[in-house]
Design a protein around this motif. Sequence first.
Motif, PDB file in Angstrom:
ATOM      1  N   ALA A  22      53.873  49.267  61.675  1.00 57.82           N
ATOM      2  CA  ALA A  22      55.398  48.972  61.136  1.00 57.82           C
ATOM      3  C   ALA A  22      55.378  47.531  61.040  1.00 57.82           C
ATOM      4  O   ALA A  22      56.735  47.043  60.533  1.00 57.82           O
ATOM      5  CB  ALA A  22      56.536  49.590  61.614  1.00 57.82           C
ATOM      6  N   CYS A  23      54.674  46.607  61.120  1.00 59.01           N
ATOM      7  CA  CYS A  23      54.919  45.171  61.156  1.00 59.01           C
ATOM      8  C   CYS A  23      55.040  44.737  59.710  1.00 59.01           C
ATOM      9  O   CYS A  23      54.208  45.096  58.832  1.00 59.01           O
ATOM     10  CB  CYS A  23      53.797  44.534  61.917  1.00 59.01           C
ATOM     11  SG  CYS A  23      54.018  42.831  61.731  1.00 59.01           S
ATOM     12  N   ASP A  24      56.109  43.934  59.580  1.00 57.65           N
ATOM     13  CA  ASP A  24      56.288  43.243  58.141  1.00 57.65           C
ATOM     14  C   ASP A  24      55.290  42.143  57.793  1.00 57.65           C
ATOM     15  O   ASP A  24      55.019  41.791  56.660  1.00 57.65           O
ATOM     16  CB  ASP A  24      57.679  42.858  57.832  1.00 57.65           C
ATOM     17  CG  ASP A  24      58.833  43.823  57.928  1.00 57.65           C
ATOM     18  OD1 ASP A  24      58.331  44.923  57.593  1.00 57.65           O
ATOM     19  OD2 ASP A  24      59.806  43.985  58.405  1.00 57.65           O
ATOM     20  N   VAL A  25      54.822  41.665  58.837  1.00 55.80           N
ATOM     21  CA  VAL A  25      53.841  40.170  58.482  1.00 55.80           C
ATOM     22  C   VAL A  25      52.248  40.813  58.402  1.00 55.80           C
ATOM     23  O   VAL A  25      51.682  40.051  57.746  1.00 55.80           O
ATOM     24  CB  VAL A  25      53.993  39.550  59.851  1.00 55.80           C
ATOM     25  CG1 VAL A  25      53.050  38.277  59.533  1.00 55.80           C
ATOM     26  CG2 VAL A  25      55.439  38.860  59.948  1.00 55.80           C
ATOM     27  N   ALA A  26      52.060  42.092  58.925  1.00 51.82           N
ATOM     28  CA  ALA A  26      50.480  42.381  58.878  1.00 51.82           C
ATOM     29  C   ALA A  26      50.063  42.560  57.485  1.00 51.82           C
ATOM     30  O   ALA A  26      51.070  42.933  56.748  1.00 51.82           O
ATOM     31  CB  ALA A  26      50.494  43.822  59.729  1.00 51.82           C
ATOM     32  N   ARG A  27      48.916  42.329  57.354  1.00 53.03           N
ATOM     33  CA  ARG A  27      48.194  42.578  55.968  1.00 53.03           C
ATOM     34  C   ARG A  27      47.430  43.800  56.149  1.00 53.03           C
ATOM     35  O   ARG A  27      46.909  44.016  57.179  1.00 53.03           O
ATOM     36  CB  ARG A  27      47.526  41.174  55.471  1.00 53.03           C
ATOM     37  CG  ARG A  27      48.455  39.965  55.616  1.00 53.03           C
ATOM     38  CD  ARG A  27      49.461  40.180  54.424  1.00 53.03           C
ATOM     39  NE  ARG A  27      50.102  38.972  54.148  1.00 53.03           N
ATOM     40  CZ  ARG A  27      51.466  38.562  54.529  1.00 53.03           C
ATOM     41  NH1 ARG A  27      51.961  39.707  55.151  1.00 53.03           N
ATOM     42  NH2 ARG A  27      51.975  37.772  54.007  1.00 53.03           N
ATOM     43  N   CYS A  28      46.944  44.373  54.811  1.00 52.25           N
ATOM     44  CA  CYS A  28      45.912  45.424  54.744  1.00 52.25           C
ATOM     45  C   CYS A  28      44.765  44.787  55.274  1.00 52.25           C
ATOM     46  O   CYS A  28      44.205  43.981  54.653  1.00 52.25           O
ATOM     47  CB  CYS A  28      46.086  45.913  53.339  1.00 52.25           C
ATOM     48  SG  CYS A  28      44.883  47.085  52.836  1.00 52.25           S
ATOM     49  N   ALA A  29      44.025  45.612  56.048  1.00 54.77           N
ATOM     50  CA  ALA A  29      42.661  45.207  56.664  1.00 54.77           C
ATOM     51  C   ALA A  29      41.530  45.509  55.509  1.00 54.77           C
ATOM     52  O   ALA A  29      40.416  44.834  55.517  1.00 54.77           O
ATOM     53  CB  ALA A  29      42.240  46.250  57.652  1.00 54.77           C
ATOM     54  N   GLU A  30      41.845  46.073  54.524  1.00 57.98           N
ATOM     55  CA  GLU A  30      40.951  46.243  53.439  1.00 57.98           C
ATOM     56  C   GLU A  30      40.845  45.058  52.280  1.00 57.98           C
ATOM     57  O   GLU A  30      40.246  45.027  51.619  1.00 57.98           O
ATOM     58  CB  GLU A  30      41.233  47.676  52.714  1.00 57.98           C
ATOM     59  CG  GLU A  30      40.764  48.737  53.788  1.00 57.98           C
ATOM     60  CD  GLU A  30      39.341  48.931  54.223  1.00 57.98           C
ATOM     61  OE1 GLU A  30      38.444  48.659  53.517  1.00 57.98           O
ATOM     62  OE2 GLU A  30      39.160  49.287  55.332  1.00 57.98           O
ATOM     63  N   THR A  31      42.348  44.767  52.108  1.00 54.89           N
ATOM     64  CA  THR A  31      42.540  43.981  50.812  1.00 54.89           C
ATOM     65  C   THR A  31      42.930  42.583  51.397  1.00 54.89           C
ATOM     66  O   THR A  31      42.922  41.763  50.629  1.00 54.89           O
ATOM     67  CB  THR A  31      43.536  44.254  49.904  1.00 54.89           C
ATOM     68  OG1 THR A  31      44.704  44.407  50.626  1.00 54.89           O
ATOM     69  CG2 THR A  31      43.096  45.805  49.460  1.00 54.89           C
ATOM     70  N   GLY A  32      43.594  42.266  52.657  1.00 58.18           N
ATOM     71  CA  GLY A  32      44.158  41.181  52.907  1.00 58.18           C
ATOM     72  C   GLY A  32      45.561  40.852  52.451  1.00 58.18           C
ATOM     73  O   GLY A  32      46.119  39.747  52.671  1.00 58.18           O
TER      74      GLY A  32
END
Length: 110
Positions: A22-32
Amino acid sequence: MFSEPTPCPSCTAVPGQPHDDACDVARCAETGLQDCSHPGDVCERPTLWHGYWPGEMECWEYGFHLPQEMRDGLPPQPDLMQLYTACEWDRDRQRWVLRPSTAKDEPTDR
């Protein structure tokens, strides 16, 4: 350059640790990118927190900084729009890499 790595400001992951789902800073591992464009609600592989805002390390590496007139007297700031334009997301390495056509050009510090 930039300061020492810090825990993620949203989920408190330490450098080298994956972000919480649920992190708001995390990015999608597939698209960045922040928004996932692939099927499913959660990325199968969470991105790692490196201690800096996503894309900041690559901006420093490639010399992508906001022009001085946009910084209003502040020290150099990363230019994420230039990063997204000149680079592509390498999902295996979980980082932005220069596009082949851009890699031949010298990075610019506007």
